[in-house]
Design an enzyme around this catalytic site. Structure first.
Site, PDB file in Angstrom:
ATOM      1  N   LEU A 138       0.686  -1.407   0.149  1.00  0.00           N
ATOM      2  CA  LEU A 138      -0.018  -0.076  -0.026  1.00  0.00           C
ATOM      3  C   LEU A 138       0.795   1.394   0.083  1.00  0.00           C
ATOM      4  O   LEU A 138       1.901   1.102   0.757  1.00  0.00           O
ATOM      5  CB  LEU A 138      -0.678  -0.005   1.151  1.00  0.00           C
ATOM      6  N   TYR A 234      14.311  10.589   1.624  1.00  0.00           N
ATOM      7  CA  TYR A 234      13.858   8.965   1.890  1.00  0.00           C
ATOM      8  C   TYR A 234      14.118   8.529   3.178  1.00  0.00           C
ATOM      9  O   TYR A 234      13.581   8.537   4.105  1.00  0.00           O
ATOM     10  CB  TYR A 234      14.225   8.138   0.697  1.00  0.00           C
ATOM     11  N   THR A 275       6.295   4.602 -10.348  1.00  0.00           N
ATOM     12  CA  THR A 275       5.198   4.087  -9.990  1.00  0.00           C
ATOM     13  C   THR A 275       4.262   5.448  -9.635  1.00  0.00           C
ATOM     14  O   THR A 275       5.079   6.657  -9.503  1.00  0.00           O
ATOM     15  CB  THR A 275       5.065   3.165  -8.955  1.00  0.00           C
TER      16      THR A 275
HETATM   17  P1  NAD Z   1       1.485   2.650  -6.254  1.00  0.00           P
HETATM   18  O1  NAD Z   1       1.174   3.991  -5.861  1.00  0.00           O
HETATM   19  O2  NAD Z   1       1.641   2.241  -7.591  1.00  0.00           O
HETATM   20  O3  NAD Z   1       0.290   1.512  -5.625  1.00  0.00           O
HETATM   21  C1  NAD Z   1      -0.365   1.670  -4.284  1.00  0.00           C
HETATM   22  C2  NAD Z   1      -1.610   1.026  -4.111  1.00  0.00           C
HETATM   23  O4  NAD Z   1      -2.150   1.170  -2.994  1.00  0.00           O
HETATM   24  C3  NAD Z   1      -2.539   0.817  -5.144  1.00  0.00           C
HETATM   25  O5  NAD Z   1      -2.860  -0.400  -5.552  1.00  0.00           O
HETATM   26  C4  NAD Z   1      -3.683   1.633  -4.541  1.00  0.00           C
HETATM   27  O6  NAD Z   1      -4.985   1.318  -4.898  1.00  0.00           O
HETATM   28  C5  NAD Z   1      -3.519   1.196  -3.078  1.00  0.00           C
HETATM   29  N1  NAD Z   1      -3.965   2.092  -2.076  1.00  0.00           N
HETATM   30  C6  NAD Z   1      -3.794   3.274  -1.596  1.00  0.00           C
HETATM   31  N2  NAD Z   1      -4.444   3.759  -0.667  1.00  0.00           N
HETATM   32  C7  NAD Z   1      -5.357   2.795  -0.318  1.00  0.00           C
HETATM   33  C8  NAD Z   1      -6.288   2.615   0.671  1.00  0.00           C
HETATM   34  N3  NAD Z   1      -6.450   3.483   1.650  1.00  0.00           N
HETATM   35  N4  NAD Z   1      -7.013   1.537   0.759  1.00  0.00           N
HETATM   36  C9  NAD Z   1      -6.478   0.336  -0.119  1.00  0.00           C
HETATM   37  N5  NAD Z   1      -5.726   0.445  -1.193  1.00  0.00           N
HETATM   38  C10 NAD Z   1      -4.866   1.782  -1.120  1.00  0.00           C
HETATM   39  O7  NAD Z   1       2.561   2.552  -5.368  1.00  0.00           O
HETATM   40  P2  NAD Z   1       3.816   1.295  -5.201  1.00  0.00           P
HETATM   41  O8  NAD Z   1       5.153   2.286  -5.524  1.00  0.00           O
HETATM   42  O9  NAD Z   1       3.613   0.139  -6.152  1.00  0.00           O
HETATM   43  O10 NAD Z   1       4.035   1.357  -3.694  1.00  0.00           O
HETATM   44  C11 NAD Z   1       3.908   0.129  -3.033  1.00  0.00           C
HETATM   45  C12 NAD Z   1       4.801  -0.265  -2.194  1.00  0.00           C
HETATM   46  O11 NAD Z   1       6.122  -0.501  -2.606  1.00  0.00           O
HETATM   47  C13 NAD Z   1       5.154   0.863  -0.921  1.00  0.00           C
HETATM   48  O12 NAD Z   1       5.040   0.536   0.395  1.00  0.00           O
HETATM   49  C14 NAD Z   1       6.345   1.642  -1.280  1.00  0.00           C
HETATM   50  O13 NAD Z   1       6.791   2.373  -0.333  1.00  0.00           O
HETATM   51  C15 NAD Z   1       6.908   0.391  -1.671  1.00  0.00           C
HETATM   52  N6  NAD Z   1       8.255   0.391  -2.738  1.00  0.00           N
HETATM   53  C16 NAD Z   1       8.187   1.439  -3.860  1.00  0.00           C
HETATM   54  C17 NAD Z   1       9.082   1.442  -4.558  1.00  0.00           C
HETATM   55  C18 NAD Z   1       9.168   2.245  -5.981  1.00  0.00           C
HETATM   56  O14 NAD Z   1      10.247   2.583  -6.346  1.00  0.00           O
HETATM   57  N7  NAD Z   1       7.850   2.550  -6.440  1.00  0.00           N
HETATM   58  C19 NAD Z   1      10.683   1.141  -4.092  1.00  0.00           C
HETATM   59  C20 NAD Z   1      10.466   0.247  -2.848  1.00  0.00           C
HETATM   60  C21 NAD Z   1       9.501   0.184  -2.113  1.00  0.00           C
END
Ligand code: NAD
Ligand code: NA
Length: 397
Positions: A138, A234, A275
């Site tokens: 999330l 970060y 993303t």
């Molecule tokens: P994203 O924005 O693509 O996906 C977020 C998801 O969360 C979506 O499916 C959205 O519908 C859902 N969401 C948001 N609020 C919500 C709520 N209140 N209830 C239900 N669903 C909800 O983001 P992402 O980049 O894929 O991030 C996902 C995880 O990966 C995060 O914890 C992020 O910190 C981690 N992460 C991301 C990266 C990167 O570079 N993108 C790197 C390392 C870790």
């Protein structure tokens, strides 16, 4: 409706349903080229409509034959609004998944609420009975307190000193100066409340209380460790505090899940990818553009799907797990290679102005950020009228 990209502050306000379908189909096509692996059969994903959660869902469904339930918070089209990319990704996922033997369901709702947890548990009971894996992916800017309804916000800010830097404006292709004030203690607390591990733990506890965890149950959430270049905003910033909390939550849950279910709770430190959530981080666009440039040059660039495939196949369900002292799975090892970090830093110094748009890494980022929202596909005619009502499925429950 004729749908063009509309952006405000690097956030897309429109999404193209045919392009989102293209994006999801490409993820499936990529997965089909990769080896299958033995993994979980019944998976719950929180945040599976986009980004890392969606790639996790695709590789688990396609390569491990898993059935999935995805909880996401997305909007369907309404009046002049196209609906969110995640909404259309869900639609496209369900369509693609029809050719699989597994079962797939979507729940649209706020994952932070008691109600969404209850609806999801009912769905598990009526379908899979139990789950073998919970992916908690999330990313959110706000979390209502599930008991009082009070909404707490997260803030992506440095701690201690202000951040002075540059940002890339995606729409105008300009470089702008940014000055982000150091977070207040309340902002630090708020970010930990929203993006820390508390809600993840509430999910696991609710699922356990309802008897929904299978023997050997695993749960995973995604963190980011990152490098010197992103450190101030970060890992040393508000979001870093939230990730510390998330990682501590994993350690705490890991010990009782091991005892009771021979299961585990793990964190994977994942690499930087394009993303909706990552683009929101100040300075991220420059960093990822330079990082892509370097990783392409060195030949170790990974796609979002390949990254999650590697994570589950080799490190979560395989025997090639790389972990650090905090028990985090380090699937970010290519991004963290000293050579990659050194060169990325050098490029960040060198390309502080519009010249950054000459990098093929920047072009790749721009392509990806458009694809994430269904734009920029050569085989889609963006001047064509799209009848959203006609393609609107009966998805919401
Ligand atoms: P994203 O924005 O693509 O996906 C977020 C998801 O969360 C979506 O499916 C959205 O519908 C859902 N969401 C948001 N609020 C919500 C709520 N209140 N209830 C239900 N669903 C909800 O983001 P992402 O980049 O894929 O991030 C996902 C995880 O990966 C995060 O914890 C992020 O910190 C981690 N992460 C991301 C990266 C990167 O570079 N993108 C790197 C390392 C870790
Ligand atoms: Na996600």
């Amino acid at each position: 409706m004729i749908i063009k990209p509309t952006l405000r502050n690097n956030i897309f306000l429109s999404a193209h349903p045919l392009g989102c379908e293209h994006y999801v189909n490409d993820l499936f096509e990529e997965a089909k080229q990769l080896p299958n692996f033995g993994g979980p059969k019944r998976v719950l994903i929180i945040g599976g409509s986009s980004g890392y959660g969606l790639s996790s869902r695709v590789t688990l469904a396609q390569n491990a034959q898993a059935s999935t339930i995805n909880v996401s918070y997305e909007s369907r089209p309404k009046d002049q609004r196209t609906g969110t990319a995640g909404y259309w990704n869900n639609v496209a996922f369900i369509k693609q998944a029809q050719s699989l033997d597994s079962k797939h369901y979507d729940i649209i709702g706020n994952a932070f609420s008691h109600q969404t947890k209850a609806i999801t548990i009912d769905k598990i009971k009526e379908t899979f009975g139990q789950i073998d894996l919970l992916v908690y992916s999330l990313a959110s800017g706000a979390r209502p307190n599930p008991d009082t309804g009070e909404v707490i916000y997260s803030a992506i800010k440095p701690i201690g000193e202000d951040l002075v830097g540059k940002t890339v404006d995606i729409a105008s292709k300009e470089i702008r100066d940014i000055h982000i004030k150091a977070a207040t203690p309340e902002e630090v607390q708020g970010t930990v409340y929203v993006m820390g591990g508390e809600d993840w733990q509430l999910w696991v506890e609710a699922l356990e209380k309802a008897g929904c965890l299978s023997k050997g149950f695993k749960t995973i959430s995604y963190s980011y460790v990152g490098s010197g270049a992103m450190d101030q905003i970060y890992r040393s910033g508000t979001i870093g505090k939230a990730k510390d909390h998330l990682e501590d939550t994993a350690l705490a849950m890991n010990s009782w899940l091991k005892d009771k279910y021979q299961g585990e709770a793990v964190i994977s430190s994942s690499k930087a990818v394009t993303t909706k959530a990552s683009v929101f981080i100040p300075g991220f666009v420059s960093y990822i553009s330079c990082l892509f440039e370097v990783m392409k040059e060195l030949g170790n660039h990974e796609s979002i799907l390949a990254h999650k495939h590697l994570l589950f196949k080799d490190m979560v369900y395989g025997d090639k797990r790389l972990v650090d002292a905090k028990n985090r799975i380090r699937v970010d090892h290519h991004e963290m290679e000293p050579r990659v970090q050194e060169l990325t830093k050098r490029y960040l110094q060198q390309y502080q102005n519009e010249s950054i748009f000459e990098l093929s890494g920047t072009q790749l980022f721009l392509t990806e950020v458009h694809h994430n929202n269904g734009f920029g596909y050569a085989d889609i005619d963006y001047d064509q009228d799209v009848d959203l009502e006609a393609i609107l499925p009966k998805l919401d429950n």
